[in-house]
Design an enzyme around this catalytic site. Structure first.
Site, PDB file in Angstrom:
ATOM      1  N   CYS A 398     -51.607 -19.582   8.015  1.00  0.00           N
ATOM      2  CA  CYS A 398     -52.436 -20.715   8.370  1.00  0.00           C
ATOM      3  C   CYS A 398     -52.789 -21.550   7.136  1.00  0.00           C
ATOM      4  O   CYS A 398     -51.988 -22.366   6.697  1.00  0.00           O
ATOM      5  CB  CYS A 398     -53.666 -20.222   9.136  1.00  0.00           C
ATOM      6  SG  CYS A 398     -54.415 -21.514  10.123  1.00  0.00           S
ATOM      7  N   HIS A 525     -51.723 -17.056  13.365  1.00  0.00           N
ATOM      8  CA  HIS A 525     -52.232 -15.822  12.745  1.00  0.00           C
ATOM      9  C   HIS A 525     -51.549 -14.607  13.372  1.00  0.00           C
ATOM     10  O   HIS A 525     -52.033 -14.082  14.377  1.00  0.00           O
ATOM     11  CB  HIS A 525     -53.741 -15.701  12.971  1.00  0.00           C
ATOM     12  CG  HIS A 525     -54.545 -16.690  12.210  1.00  0.00           C
ATOM     13  ND1 HIS A 525     -55.065 -16.430  10.966  1.00  0.00           N
ATOM     14  CD2 HIS A 525     -54.899 -17.952  12.508  1.00  0.00           C
ATOM     15  CE1 HIS A 525     -55.723 -17.486  10.535  1.00  0.00           C
ATOM     16  NE2 HIS A 525     -55.635 -18.433  11.459  1.00  0.00           N
ATOM     17  N   GLU A 527     -51.551 -11.672  12.466  1.00  0.00           N
ATOM     18  CA  GLU A 527     -52.292 -10.417  12.286  1.00  0.00           C
ATOM     19  C   GLU A 527     -53.023  -9.965  13.551  1.00  0.00           C
ATOM     20  O   GLU A 527     -53.228  -8.771  13.762  1.00  0.00           O
ATOM     21  CB  GLU A 527     -53.282 -10.520  11.115  1.00  0.00           C
ATOM     22  CG  GLU A 527     -54.460 -11.481  11.290  1.00  0.00           C
ATOM     23  CD  GLU A 527     -54.167 -12.898  10.823  1.00  0.00           C
ATOM     24  OE1 GLU A 527     -52.979 -13.280  10.803  1.00  0.00           O
ATOM     25  OE2 GLU A 527     -55.116 -13.624  10.476  1.00  0.00           O
TER      26      GLU A 527
END
Ligand code: GLN
Length: 562
Positions: A398, A525, A527
């Protein structure tokens, strides 16, 4: 629906979230379908505006909900896809009640905490627990509810009262209360103290709730004598006193519960013994034990802004952990405060500056995670430049992707005035700009949030190979700014490739530098969707590249899946 309520006593930070999700894991391992609700008694409507410095990361869900990081724990442990409504806050409850009041739904009545707020809480719990979150149809069997904060907090009172009423209405076979507490030891060889637990159970009982289970956190295993005391003074059967003593890694916690037959006792309480099977926790056992025995590690430089509180990047850390385990490595995360890398710091704090650079140079890969605001930007740009020029594997998430674009624009295109309009509204070369999906004039609610599809522009890119999907990836977003579509042509002349774009083709989602061993920037993102047994593709790529295994992995996986 059967409810397992997890409350906490004595002190905060006991690992209530991990305990609650581990209980979910054990129940799931017995063949039950599990969902979860996290209650945060604070007044914020959601975690979106809360500082990562203070509260840890903001977790983002598929539906764009910005929620407490504990929901990340539930998603990872139970492999769920939760909704924003699975996170209840005082703010949300009051907002819904006040909206109803304005609409005239209360027919001229005095609107009160009891029964209106408490009813709203009960209704919310009952309707949200029925939403399927495990990819299957129909409601789950068990809903684990974690009540944030500590029993006795003024803010949690309406929730405790609502939960007491819920217990009363669903009946004892459908409700199980587990109170997480602390059993400290004073002095080096002192005795295990039960008094704090006794007090917090008394507090809970005064509010009309008696725990069926105690989950006691302690440094060492509880002694029989301690358990006996707890049982006697807290009015909880001995078999229901669970002990979560310190373990080398959190994956041991479900195993610890299983070893104490917690599942049996909980299933008995919920009258579910007949439908459950013995828990299968093979995968958890292997993971917990493998991790304990790992000897090799990989150094990952995390160049960020909030390096003081590691919870600020919790999901990134977890994703690194998942990727490292898949490669039989321990992550060695080297935190670098981005501002320490900056030239100014060489003068003001020379020691920190040289240490930061030494750490960066000694790392096998570099990660620049998400962030907001301009602090540390110069340092992040230097880190991205260092990784690009020295062919060190780089993952920019990002903000980290936007940093790459600024860096390449300045260094290769020679655009000295290249910047993001986030920190320089009148940048001569606005390479990262505000691109709201909706209104340009309204600043509120302009964040691009939640799951969006990224179309891969070519199957011949590292991202497609790592995701094992030549067409698209679905990942979660949380940003306002994006690469300026007008400069994409110039940027691509430098060798940079935008291999992923949104469905309109206007939003750059993934960049790669094909001449580099691993240089990937993503506007999303990744994650948030990483799971212990299913590491996020791009994190795995970073670790594989950092240890020289990427090429072999891509070759051997060309036709297969992870
Ligand atoms: N501040 C940047 C934006 O709003 C990046 C956000 C992030 O990294 N999550 O676009």
């Amino acid at each position: 629906m059967k409810y397992v309520l997890v409350t906490g006593g004595v002190v905060s930070g006991l690992g209530k979230g991990v305990t609650a999700s581990s209980i979910g894991v054990v129940l799931k391992a017995c063949g039950l379908r599990v969902t979860s609700i996290k209650i945060d008694p604070y007044l914020n409507t959601d975690a979106g505006t809360m500082s990562p410095f203070e509260h840890g990361e903001v977790f983002v869900l598929d539906d764009g909900g910005e929620v407490d990081l504990d929901l990340g724990n539930y998603e990872r442990f139970l492999d769920l896809r939760l909704t924003r409504d699975n996170n209840i806050t005082t703010g949300k409850i009051y907002q819904s009640v006040l909206e109803k009041e304005r609409k005239g739904d209360y027919l001229g009545k005095t609107v009160q905490v009891v029964p209106h707020i408490t009813d709203a809480i009960k209704d919310w719990i009952e309707s949200v627990s029925a939403i399927p979150v495990d990819g299957k149809e129909g409601p789950a069997d068990v809903c684990v509810i974690e009540l944030g904060g500590t029993v006795g907090d003024i803010e949690s009172m309406p929730f405790i009262e609502a939960l007491r009423q819920l217990f009363f209405s669903v009946g004892p076979d459908n409700f199980c209360l587990i109170h997480v507490s602390l059993v400290p030891v004073l002095g080096v060889v002192g005795e295990q103290k039960t008094k704090p637990t006794q007090h917090s159970v008394r507090e809970l009982r005064a509010l009309g709730l008696t725990p069926h289970f105690l989950a006691c956190r302690s440094a060492q295993p509880l002694l029989e004598n301690t358990k006996l005391k707890l049982s006697q003074f807290c009015h909880v059967p001995g078999a229901n006193i669970l002990n979560i003593h310190d373990v080398p890694n959190i994956w041991h916690v479900p195993l610890l519960l299983r070893n104490q037959n917690a599942h049996e006792a909980i299933l008995k309480q919920l009258a579910l013994l007949h439908v459950a099977r013995p828990p299968n926790l093979q995968e958890w056992t292997t993971r917990a034990e493998t991790f304990d025995n790992l000897t090799n590690s990989v150094k990952i430089a995390m160049v960020g802004k909030y390096v003081g509180l590691t919870d600020s990047y919790l999901s990134v850390i977890k994703a690194l952990l998942h990727a490292c385990i898949a490669c039989s490595l321990k992550p060695s995360i080297e935190w670098i405060a981005a501002s320490d890398l900056e030239d100014e710091s060489a003068k003001s704090t020379p020691e920190a500056h040289s240490k930061a650079w030494e750490t960066l140079r000694n790392s096998a890969c570099v990660l620049v995670p998400g962030g907001f605001g301009d602090r540390g930007v110069k340092g992040m740009i230097l880190a991205a430049k260092y990784a690009r020029e020295n062919k060190i594997p780089y993952l920019g998430i990002c903000f980290g992707m936007q940093i790459s674009v600024i860096e390449i624009s300045r260094s290769i295109l020679g655009w000295k005035g290249a910047n993001s309009t986030e920190f320089d509204e009148h940048a001569p070369n606005p390479v990262v700009i505000f691109m709201p999906e909706g209104s340009r004039t309204h600043m509120g609610n302009t964040m691009r949030l939640g799951s969006r599809r990224t179309l891969l522009q070519t199957p011949d890119c590292i991202t497609a190979k790592l995701y094992h999907n030549p067409e698209y990836v679905d990942e979660r977003h949380r940003h306002r700014y994006e690469v300026n579509p007008e400069v994409v042509g110039d940027l691509e002349k430098t060798g940079l490739k935008f291999v992923g774009k949104d469905e309109s083709g206007q939003r750059m989602e993934i960049l790669e530098l094909p001449s580099h061993p691993y240089y990937v920037g993503v506007q999303f993102h990744p994650e948030y969707k990483s799971r212990p047994g299913k590491p996020s593709a791009l994190f795995l790529g970073l670790i594989l590249a950092a240890t020289g295994q990427l090429e072999a992995y891509v070759k051997s996986n060309q036709n297969g899946s992870i």
